[in-house]
Write a protein that holds these residues in place. Structure first.
Motif, PDB file in Angstrom:
ATOM      1  N   ARG A 118       0.814  -1.221   0.000  1.00 45.94           N
ATOM      2  CA  ARG A 118       0.000   0.000   0.000  1.00 45.94           C
ATOM      3  C   ARG A 118       0.849   1.273   0.000  1.00 45.94           C
ATOM      4  NH1 ARG A 118      -5.366  -0.898   1.302  1.00 45.94           N
ATOM      5  NH2 ARG A 118      -5.593   1.228   0.531  1.00 45.94           N
ATOM      6  N   GLY A 119       2.116   1.160   0.392  1.00 49.27           N
ATOM      7  CA  GLY A 119       3.021   2.305   0.308  1.00 49.27           C
ATOM      8  C   GLY A 119       2.882   3.341   1.396  1.00 49.27           C
ATOM      9  N   PHE A 120       2.210   3.000   2.497  1.00 54.12           N
ATOM     10  CA  PHE A 120       1.991   3.975   3.559  1.00 54.12           C
ATOM     11  C   PHE A 120       3.195   4.138   4.487  1.00 54.12           C
ATOM     12  CE2 PHE A 120      -2.413   2.956   2.467  1.00 54.12           C
ATOM     13  CZ  PHE A 120      -2.990   4.214   2.465  1.00 54.12           C
ATOM     14  N   SER A 121       4.036   3.120   4.575  1.00 49.13           N
ATOM     15  CA  SER A 121       5.117   3.130   5.546  1.00 49.13           C
ATOM     16  C   SER A 121       6.478   3.145   4.875  1.00 49.13           C
ATOM     17  CB  SER A 121       5.018   1.911   6.470  1.00 49.13           C
ATOM     18  OG  SER A 121       6.119   1.854   7.362  1.00 49.13           O
ATOM     19  N   ARG A 131      -2.945   5.442  -1.611  1.00 50.66           N
ATOM     20  CA  ARG A 131      -4.371   5.734  -1.788  1.00 50.66           C
ATOM     21  C   ARG A 131      -5.208   4.885  -0.831  1.00 50.66           C
ATOM     22  NH1 ARG A 131      -5.319   4.228  -7.828  1.00 50.66           N
ATOM     23  NH2 ARG A 131      -3.857   2.610  -7.115  1.00 50.66           N
ATOM     24  N   MET A 132      -6.118   5.517  -0.115  1.00 52.03           N
ATOM     25  CA  MET A 132      -7.088   4.783   0.680  1.00 52.03           C
ATOM     26  C   MET A 132      -8.113   4.105  -0.229  1.00 52.03           C
ATOM     27  SD  MET A 132      -6.520   5.014   3.932  1.00 52.03           S
ATOM     28  CE  MET A 132      -5.659   5.998   5.137  1.00 52.03           C
ATOM     29  N   ASN A 133      -8.528   4.832  -1.236  1.00 50.26           N
ATOM     30  CA  ASN A 133      -9.479   4.306  -2.214  1.00 50.26           C
ATOM     31  C   ASN A 133      -8.705   3.945  -3.469  1.00 50.26           C
ATOM     32  OD1 ASN A 133     -11.508   3.705  -3.984  1.00 50.26           O
ATOM     33  ND2 ASN A 133     -12.596   5.646  -3.785  1.00 50.26           N
ATOM     34  N   GLN A 134      -8.466   2.666  -3.671  1.00 50.54           N
ATOM     35  CA  GLN A 134      -7.647   2.232  -4.792  1.00 50.54           C
ATOM     36  C   GLN A 134      -8.420   2.136  -6.105  1.00 50.54           C
ATOM     37  OE1 GLN A 134      -5.734  -1.288  -2.785  1.00 50.54           O
ATOM     38  NE2 GLN A 134      -3.867  -0.172  -3.287  1.00 50.54           N
ATOM     39  N   ARG A 135      -9.664   2.607  -6.080  1.00 57.79           N
ATOM     40  CA  ARG A 135     -10.464   2.595  -7.307  1.00 57.79           C
ATOM     41  C   ARG A 135     -10.117   3.757  -8.225  1.00 57.79           C
ATOM     42  NH1 ARG A 135     -16.499   1.612  -4.920  1.00 57.79           N
ATOM     43  NH2 ARG A 135     -15.760   3.150  -3.415  1.00 57.79           N
ATOM     44  N   ALA A 210       2.586  13.466   5.302  1.00 55.55           N
ATOM     45  CA  ALA A 210       2.267  14.632   4.475  1.00 55.55           C
ATOM     46  C   ALA A 210       1.800  14.214   3.086  1.00 55.55           C
ATOM     47  CB  ALA A 210       3.491  15.541   4.374  1.00 55.55           C
ATOM     48  N   PHE A 211       2.522  13.289   2.474  1.00 54.32           N
ATOM     49  CA  PHE A 211       2.128  12.837   1.135  1.00 54.32           C
ATOM     50  C   PHE A 211       0.818  12.058   1.173  1.00 54.32           C
ATOM     51  CE2 PHE A 211       6.798  13.330   0.241  1.00 54.32           C
ATOM     52  CZ  PHE A 211       6.644  14.353  -0.685  1.00 54.32           C
ATOM     53  N   ARG A 212       0.606  11.282   2.239  1.00 54.30           N
ATOM     54  CA  ARG A 212      -0.654  10.534   2.384  1.00 54.30           C
ATOM     55  C   ARG A 212      -1.839  11.488   2.487  1.00 54.30           C
ATOM     56  NH1 ARG A 212      -1.084   9.142   7.793  1.00 54.30           N
ATOM     57  NH2 ARG A 212      -2.829  10.606   7.882  1.00 54.30           N
ATOM     58  N   GLU A 218      -7.213  14.463   2.623  1.00 52.40           N
ATOM     59  CA  GLU A 218      -7.768  14.177   3.950  1.00 52.40           C
ATOM     60  C   GLU A 218      -8.321  15.406   4.655  1.00 52.40           C
ATOM     61  OE1 GLU A 218      -5.190  11.788   6.408  1.00 52.40           O
ATOM     62  OE2 GLU A 218      -4.652  10.496   4.727  1.00 52.40           O
ATOM     63  N   MET A 219      -7.655  16.533   4.537  1.00 55.17           N
ATOM     64  CA  MET A 219      -8.112  17.715   5.265  1.00 55.17           C
ATOM     65  C   MET A 219      -9.412  18.254   4.669  1.00 55.17           C
ATOM     66  SD  MET A 219      -5.903  17.626   7.543  1.00 55.17           S
ATOM     67  CE  MET A 219      -6.518  19.015   8.458  1.00 55.17           C
ATOM     68  N   ASP A 220      -9.526  18.236   3.349  1.00 51.91           N
ATOM     69  CA  ASP A 220     -10.762  18.681   2.704  1.00 51.91           C
ATOM     70  C   ASP A 220     -11.930  17.767   3.078  1.00 51.91           C
ATOM     71  OD1 ASP A 220      -9.453  20.765   1.433  1.00 51.91           O
ATOM     72  OD2 ASP A 220      -9.072  19.621  -0.393  1.00 51.91           O
ATOM     73  N   ALA A 221     -11.671  16.443   3.036  1.00 59.13           N
ATOM     74  CA  ALA A 221     -12.723  15.480   3.370  1.00 59.13           C
ATOM     75  C   ALA A 221     -13.158  15.641   4.823  1.00 59.13           C
ATOM     76  CB  ALA A 221     -12.235  14.058   3.118  1.00 59.13           C
TER      77      ALA A 221
END
Length: 310
Positions: A118-121, A131-135, A210-212, A218-221
């Motif tokens: 997932r590339g988060f770490s 991406r949280m939503n991989q669609r 920061a990139f995530r 995330e802040m807008d959502a």
């Protein structure tokens, strides 16, 4: 749900904060591993309802695999595979005008940090996705390879609170001229020289955070979801939010204190702040020492609770 997926943070304190009525309607805006949802369901009777939101396919698959074996998510529970920014629309779709409580745990599931694909770490090698939503949507690789230097610096400074953001952004732009930065280990190699030896892990985590945040908007959502809670909650309904960094905590605190995410106060004739919420806990709730030792990722968690005025 399996605790291997995600250990729920401040579980009892947050669910207690909802002040649950057994026949009420509730929203878990961040389903994740389902820990908070399971506890909420345990406190509802056959007439109570719970809506669990999560845009991530892994959370959905985890829900399906676990719900086939457990009775916790049967009558009264509805999983909604969507970003919580669309909460009001989906509740209307399911015939719900008002809810008795909304809970949001804004932390990233342990599963995401432990899943190299997932590339988060920064701890793994793999594709820079995040991406949280991989669609659909942009990836972290898209951000580091297409954004201009100033925009990358702003992301690292604002979302990661990194003082060396300009130097890091300059290094990213120079490195990608030679070869696109597509993998976690490439980005780590570019950023590491700008971090103090004793702070490498902490600062690298901030950079990836920061990139995530940018990739997932995330802040807008969060801002959109928080503003919706005022019209979704019933009078006396509770908003319960667990935050993990200062930017999101500021939005939550502002909304609960002033009724808007900007923190702009409107006052009555006598100088009293006009706000739709009544604070339930004026002092922020944090995990105790035992929980922090059991779950190190809970150390930065802050719990805020507010009740919509009647």
């Amino acid at each position: 749900m399996s605790e291997d997926y995600h250990i729920p943070v401040l579980l009892q304190q947050s669910v207690d904060g909802l002040n649950i009525h057994e026949d009420g309607v509730y929203v878990d805006a961040t389903f994740g591993g389902g820990g908070h949802s399971r506890e909420i369901m345990r406190r509802l009777n056959g007439k109570g309802r719970l809506f669990g939101f999560d845009q991530d396919i892994d959370a959905f698959n985890n829900f399906i695999s676990q719900s086939n074996n457990e009775a916790d998510f049967c009558s009264g529970f509805q999983f909604v595979r969507s970003n919580f920014r669309y909460m009001a629309n989906f509740l209307r779709f399911y015939g719900v005008d008002k809810a008795d409580g909304i809970l949001a745990d804004l932390g990233v599931s342990s599963h995401h940090f432990d899943e190299s694909g997932r590339g988060f770490s920064f701890r793994f090698e793999g594709e820079l996705d995040m991406r949280m939503n991989q669609r659909g949507g942009i990836t972290a690789a898209d951000v580091v390879n297409t954004y201009d230097e100033k925009r990358i610096a702003d992301i690292l400074f604002i979302y990661g609170e990194l003082k060396n953001s300009r130097r890091m952004a300059d290094a990213i732009v120079k490195a990608r001229k030679n070869e696109p930065i597509r993998r976690i280990e490439q980005l780590v190699a570019v950023l590491e020289p700008f971090m103090q030896r004793q702070r490498v892990k902490k600062d690298m985590a901030k950079a990836f955070q920061a990139f995530r945040i940018e990739v997932n908007h995330e802040m807008d959502a969060l801002r959109e979801m928080l503003q919706q809670t005022i019209r979704i909650l019933k009078p006396g309904g509770r908003l319960v939010v667990i935050t993990y960094h200062s930017l999101e905590d500021k939005l939550v605190k502002n909304l609960m204190r002033t009724g808007n995410c900007e923190g702009v106060e409107e006052k009555d004739f006598y100088g009293n702040c006009l706000t739709p919420f009544q604070l339930v806990n004026r002092k922020v709730i944090v995990p105790d020492t035992q929980e922090q030792e059991r779950n190190p990722r809970s150390r930065s968690a802050k719990l805020r609770i507010a009740e919509l005025k009647g």
